[in-house]
Design an enzyme around this catalytic site. Structure first.
Site, PDB file in Angstrom:
ATOM      1  CD  GLU A 170       9.585  -5.672   7.152  1.00 21.90           C
ATOM      2  OE1 GLU A 170       8.734  -4.662   7.055  1.00 21.90           O
ATOM      3  OE2 GLU A 170       9.503  -6.407   8.452  1.00 21.90           O
ATOM      4  N   GLY A 177      -5.048  -2.905   5.553  1.00 23.94           N
ATOM      5  CA  GLY A 177      -4.427  -3.680   4.599  1.00 23.94           C
ATOM      6  C   GLY A 177      -4.450  -5.020   5.209  1.00 23.94           C
ATOM      7  NE  ARG A 178      -6.491  -4.727  11.861  1.00 20.04           N
ATOM      8  CZ  ARG A 178      -5.984  -3.609  11.113  1.00 20.04           C
ATOM      9  NH1 ARG A 178      -4.572  -3.435  10.822  1.00 20.04           N
ATOM     10  NH2 ARG A 178      -6.506  -3.328  12.402  1.00 20.04           N
ATOM     11  CD  GLU A 193      -2.080  -5.584  12.338  1.00 19.80           C
ATOM     12  OE1 GLU A 193      -0.129  -4.850  12.143  1.00 19.80           O
ATOM     13  OE2 GLU A 193      -2.113  -5.392  11.050  1.00 19.80           O
ATOM     14  CE  LYS A 232      -3.748   1.844   2.912  1.00 17.72           C
ATOM     15  NZ  LYS A 232      -4.621   1.543   4.030  1.00 17.72           N
ATOM     16  CG  HIS A 288      -4.104 -37.366  15.416  1.00 16.68           C
ATOM     17  ND1 HIS A 288      -4.032 -38.878  16.074  1.00 16.68           N
ATOM     18  CD2 HIS A 288      -4.746 -37.328  15.122  1.00 16.68           C
ATOM     19  CE1 HIS A 288      -4.691 -39.485  15.567  1.00 16.68           C
ATOM     20  NE2 HIS A 288      -5.567 -38.113  14.535  1.00 16.68           N
ATOM     21  CE  LYS A 297       6.168  -1.692  10.838  1.00 18.15           C
ATOM     22  NZ  LYS A 297       4.704  -0.408   9.799  1.00 18.15           N
TER      23      LYS A 297
HETATM   24  C1  G6Q Z   1      -2.522  -3.866   7.513  1.00 17.80           C
HETATM   25  C2  G6Q Z   1      -0.823  -3.633   8.631  1.00 17.80           C
HETATM   26  C3  G6Q Z   1       0.371  -4.171   7.906  1.00 17.80           C
HETATM   27  C4  G6Q Z   1       0.466  -3.463   6.361  1.00 17.80           C
HETATM   28  C5  G6Q Z   1       2.343  -4.268   6.677  1.00 17.80           C
HETATM   29  C6  G6Q Z   1       2.378  -3.642   4.931  1.00 17.80           C
HETATM   30  O1  G6Q Z   1      -3.488  -3.997   8.310  1.00 17.80           O
HETATM   31  O2  G6Q Z   1      -0.952  -2.234   8.275  1.00 17.80           O
HETATM   32  O3  G6Q Z   1      -0.238  -5.518   8.442  1.00 17.80           O
HETATM   33  O4  G6Q Z   1      -0.820  -4.845   5.567  1.00 17.80           O
HETATM   34  O5  G6Q Z   1       2.632  -3.796   6.644  1.00 17.80           O
HETATM   35  O6  G6Q Z   1       1.703  -2.579   4.644  1.00 17.80           O
HETATM   36  P1  G6Q Z   1       2.076  -1.709   2.774  1.00 17.80           P
HETATM   37  O7  G6Q Z   1       1.130  -2.583   2.224  1.00 17.80           O
HETATM   38  O8  G6Q Z   1       2.297  -0.618   3.420  1.00 17.80           O
HETATM   39  O9  G6Q Z   1       3.643  -2.262   2.245  1.00 17.80           O
END
Ligand code: G6Q
Length: 545
Positions: free
Chosen positions: A216, A271-272, A357, A210, A388, A508
């Site tokens: 990462e 994001g989620r 989250e 996003k 199991h 972070k």
């Molecule tokens: C989700 C969070 C988080 C996000 C990641 C990746 O709700 O905001 O998990 O999706 O940190 O972020 P980017 O899509 O900006 O790389």
């Protein structure tokens, strides 16, 4: 100024639930079922193609009516309606929360700040559809003219967990001639193992971020570019092998990706909550635009059900209220999600982010401390494997762990009696957990006396059973939306912002500082605690280069 949320603990329904929980602790599911033969029928509801049987919960009609009263006193319906109208309910980030707009049908309209967001959503979906079709038909070629055979999504968190889960869940609908892989971890192993047997000339990377600044993802994206350029030396080849899913066009361009090959989304998609936005591009390439559309329809059907059904027959509302009941009144700490479907193996991991989250918060929307325990810990594994392993603790341990069992009437891979055996196990587990086996029953089966306590099951362990026809794109959409809205219901009662995630920031920032120190720069800012400083020193001493 942000208005204070309703004080949950001051509500008359809360007080009544506190005293009622004392009564419920004295009741057993054995009694509740024998007193009321129609219990299972009354406590089964249906919506968007899913059936929820919540009869094996530690609740009576009174519990339910008090929980529903609490939802009303917390103005749950107004909050749901505000979300669907696009109001700025993510207050700490000043954003609307409109994942429900991602799955509204073409032709509907939702105007937010003068913009019809549904029209924008469908413009992107159409572009994704054309692109996915070109890749699937083989007309999108690599720089040397080879057909794309491998698709790798690079992203993390919300830009990874949804795509991985959806790919795994819908694998039986996917294009089996292509390889789909997902790289998320900054650990170089993730990238190396995902690419070691692939030909760069046949590989397409989808950089899903996003912000397009996530450490990462951008590190993995640069590594991917170097991997490609080691074979195809021309920078020009990047645009044949990289596309982006992002809201940040300038950064996408800087990376060298043609913005014509960028698929956008909006700040109102968390994001989620984004697997059905352009973040789902890998899913769409895997299953095709039509199946993706079916998944959106499943999401939308559950959205409609959530928005329009009376609370007493509303699956997400009931599931959310039950979570609040166990968390706040019966002291449970976790929820186990146990899908009896191998294709849902990543579903618990996906839900961990969605739920924890969203609702792992210690202050309310106005910044005041929460009054109660909030988000429970979600975890799980597919059945029957879990049986199991950790089910021992579910059956005879000392903790109260409510369970969501998930199963389907039909298998995607009918194979002899496998499916009946699988589902028999699901039903048996719910029954055994709820009703147990008394000492008398154990004795009557001829067990030696010294073993009786060990072989007694006290029962009274609650579960929901969620049942669908089969795991289709449509069912998956409905299932994900069910949990999204259950999370929303819980967050509303707790008065928290389920759509921010400030708690991930501190670590972070500290990592960035330590990265510099590991590469030999002298520490900036305040000194580390002695433990962290010693670990950094030891790591540097032990490192080979
Ligand atoms: C989700 C969070 C988080 C996000 C990641 C990746 O709700 O905001 O998990 O999706 O940190 O972020 P980017 O899509 O900006 O790389």
């Amino acid at each position: 100024m942000t208005p204070s949320p309703t004080s949950l603990t001051a509500l008359s329904s809360w007080q009544a639930l506190v005293s009622h929980s004392g009564e419920i602790r004295q009741r057993s599911l054995r009694d509740l079922f024998s007193e009321d033969p129609s219990r299972a029928e009354r406590m089964t509801v249906e919506g968007a193609g899913l059936i929820l049987d919540y009869s094996k919960n530690l609740v009576t009609e009174k519990t339910l009516s008090l929980l529903l009263e609490m939802a009303t006193q917390c103005r749950l319906f107004d909050r749901i309606d505000s979300m669907f109208r696009g109001e700025m309910i993510n207050r700490t980030e000043h954003r609307s929360v409109l994942h429900v707009a991602l799955r509204m049908p073409k032709g509907e309209s939702l105007v937010v700040k003068g913009v019809d967001v549904v029209r924008e959503v469908h413009e992107v979906l159409d572009r994704m559809g054309s692109f996915a079709t070109r890749v699937r038909e083989g007309s999108w070629k690599g720089a040397t003219g080879k057909t794309i055979k491998n698709v790798i999504n690079i992203g993390i968190g919300g830009s990874d967990l949804g795509p991985v889960m959806a790919y795994e869940a819908l694998r039986s609908y996917s294009d089996r001639d292509r390889v789909f892989r997902f790289v998320s971890n900054i650990d170089g192993t993730d990238f190396v193992e995902a690419t070691r047997d692939l030909d760069p000339e046949e590989t397409l990377f989808i950089i899903s971020s996003k912000t397009f600044t996530t450490l990462e993802t951008m590190t993995n994206a640069r590594t991917a570019r170097a991997w490609l350029l080691a074979r195809l030396s021309s920078e020009e080849s990047v645009r044949h092998h990289f596309v982006a899913v992002s809201t940040n066009a300038p950064e996408v361009q800087k990376f060298g990706i043609d913005t014509h090959n960028m698929f956008g989304f909006w700040d109102w998609v968390g994001g989620r909550y984004s697997m059905d936005s352009a973040i789902g591009l890998s899913t769409m390439i895997a299953i095709g635009p039509d199946r993706f559309q079916e998944m959106l329809e499943g999401f939308h059907a559950m959205d409609e059900h959530f928005h329009k059904s009376p609370f007493e027959r509303n699956l997400p509302v009931l599931m959310g209220l039950l979570v609040v009941w166990y968390t706040n009144f019966l002291g449970s700490q976790t929820i186990a999600v146990l899908p009896y479907d191998q294709y849902l193996k990543r579903f618990p991991a996906y839900l961990q982010q969605l739920t924890m989250e969203s609702n792992g918060k210690h202050v309310r929307t106005d910044g005041s401390p929460v009054e109660t325990t909030t988000g429970p810990i979600y975890w799980g594994e597919p059945g029957t494997n879990g049986q199991h392993s950790f089910y021992q603790l579910l059956h005879q341990g000392t903790r109260l762990i409510p369970i969501d069992f998930i199963g389907f009437a039909n298998s995607r891979n009918p194979l002899g009696h496998h499916h009946d055996i699988l589902m028999a196990n699901l039903f048996a587990q719910g029954e055994a957990l709820a009703f147990g086996k008394t000492a008398e029953e154990v004795r009557a089966s001829g067990v030696p006396e010294f073993q009786v306590p060990h072989r007694t099951f006290e029962g009274n362990r609650p579960s929901n059973t969620i049942l669908g026809q089969e795991l289709s794109p449509r069912t998956l959409g409905a299932l994900v939306a069910l949990y999204e809205h259950s999370v929303f219901t819980q967050g509303t009662l707790w008065g928290i912002d389920s759509f921010d995630q400030w708690g991930v920031e501190l670590g972070k920032v500290m990592a960035v500082r330590i990265i510099e120190e590991l590469s030999g720069q002298s520490p900036k800012g305040p000194p580390h605690d002695s433990g962290t400083a010693a670990l950094i020193r030891r790591y540097r001493d032990m490192r080979r280069e």
